[in-house]
Design an enzyme around this catalytic site. Sequence first.
Site, PDB file in Angstrom:
ATOM      1  N   GLY A  46       0.826  -1.198   0.000  1.00 31.54           N
ATOM      2  CA  GLY A  46       0.000   0.000   0.000  1.00 31.54           C
ATOM      3  C   GLY A  46       0.863   1.251   0.000  1.00 31.54           C
ATOM      4  N   GLN A  51       2.891  10.066   0.978  1.00 29.33           N
ATOM      5  CA  GLN A  51       4.212   9.436   1.137  1.00 29.33           C
ATOM      6  C   GLN A  51       5.157   9.761  -0.015  1.00 29.33           C
ATOM      7  OE1 GLN A  51       2.307   5.394   2.097  1.00 29.33           O
ATOM      8  NE2 GLN A  51       4.233   5.313   3.215  1.00 29.33           N
ATOM      9  N   CYS A  94       5.673   0.006   7.311  1.00 27.41           N
ATOM     10  CA  CYS A  94       5.348   1.207   6.540  1.00 27.41           C
ATOM     11  C   CYS A  94       6.572   1.613   5.734  1.00 27.41           C
ATOM     12  CB  CYS A  94       4.942   2.324   7.499  1.00 27.41           C
ATOM     13  SG  CYS A  94       4.503   3.858   6.649  1.00 27.41           S
ATOM     14  N   LEU A  95       6.361   1.887   4.450  1.00 27.46           N
ATOM     15  CA  LEU A  95       7.490   2.252   3.586  1.00 27.46           C
ATOM     16  C   LEU A  95       8.145   3.557   4.041  1.00 27.46           C
ATOM     17  CD1 LEU A  95       6.002   1.318   0.089  1.00 27.46           C
ATOM     18  CD2 LEU A  95       7.676   0.038   1.444  1.00 27.46           C
ATOM     19  N   HIS A 136      -4.706   1.355   7.079  1.00 27.00           N
ATOM     20  CA  HIS A 136      -3.360   1.916   7.258  1.00 27.00           C
ATOM     21  C   HIS A 136      -3.153   3.118   6.338  1.00 27.00           C
ATOM     22  CE1 HIS A 136       1.222   1.262   7.589  1.00 27.00           C
ATOM     23  NE2 HIS A 136       1.089   2.153   6.625  1.00 27.00           N
ATOM     24  N   GLU A 137      -3.548   2.971   5.076  1.00 32.93           N
ATOM     25  CA  GLU A 137      -3.333   4.059   4.103  1.00 32.93           C
ATOM     26  C   GLU A 137      -4.264   5.242   4.366  1.00 32.93           C
ATOM     27  OE1 GLU A 137      -0.655   3.850   2.595  1.00 32.93           O
ATOM     28  OE2 GLU A 137      -0.396   1.702   2.917  1.00 32.93           O
ATOM     29  N   HIS A 140      -2.771   7.464   6.798  1.00 35.52           N
ATOM     30  CA  HIS A 140      -1.765   8.368   6.221  1.00 35.52           C
ATOM     31  C   HIS A 140      -2.408   9.672   5.740  1.00 35.52           C
ATOM     32  CE1 HIS A 140       2.133   6.421   6.127  1.00 35.52           C
ATOM     33  NE2 HIS A 140       1.624   5.299   5.672  1.00 35.52           N
TER      34      HIS A 140
END
Length: 169
Positions: A46, A51, A94-95, A136-137, A140
């Site tokens: 994701g 991000q 998380c990236l 999760h996204e 963000h």
Amino acid sequence: MSKLDILTLPDPVLREVSTPFERIDDDVRRLMDDMLETMYDAPGVGLAAIQVGVPKRLLVVDVADEEEGSRPFFMANPEIVRLGDTLRVHEEGCLSIPGVHVEIERPSDIVVRYIDRNGKQQELAADGLLATAIQHEVDHLDGRLIIDFLSRLKRDMVIRKFKKQARAD
Ligand code: NI
């Protein structure tokens, strides 16, 4: 398509609240494609637009395993309209916070309403990893990160580590 740079902690942009789209045009579709390529390359399941430094309410997710091939979802202006009663614990990464994993309990099934790549309104019932990834996204898009689920002490430790690393680079 081109690969984009992924912002990492402690970049303050990650804390911004993203704003909705008025319409989906070719520029937005290009951003969707670039984000998908960036996510696959990372690799991750994701990615939110914030991000890659774009404070717009857009996410891409693909939780398909190798056998299933690719099954990407592009969600603009996603809105979780129903949260199930059952909870699911998943160790999330998380990236934007490489190397950190946090066990997070979230509803195991959700209904999300969003605008797709063609500008069409969609509603999707999701469960399992897909439901986790979407939640999760969406976090963000509101400037919320997985470290916010940690105790203050642990969160500060992670932030300190990333600040130190950023200074060293
Ligand atoms: Ni993330």
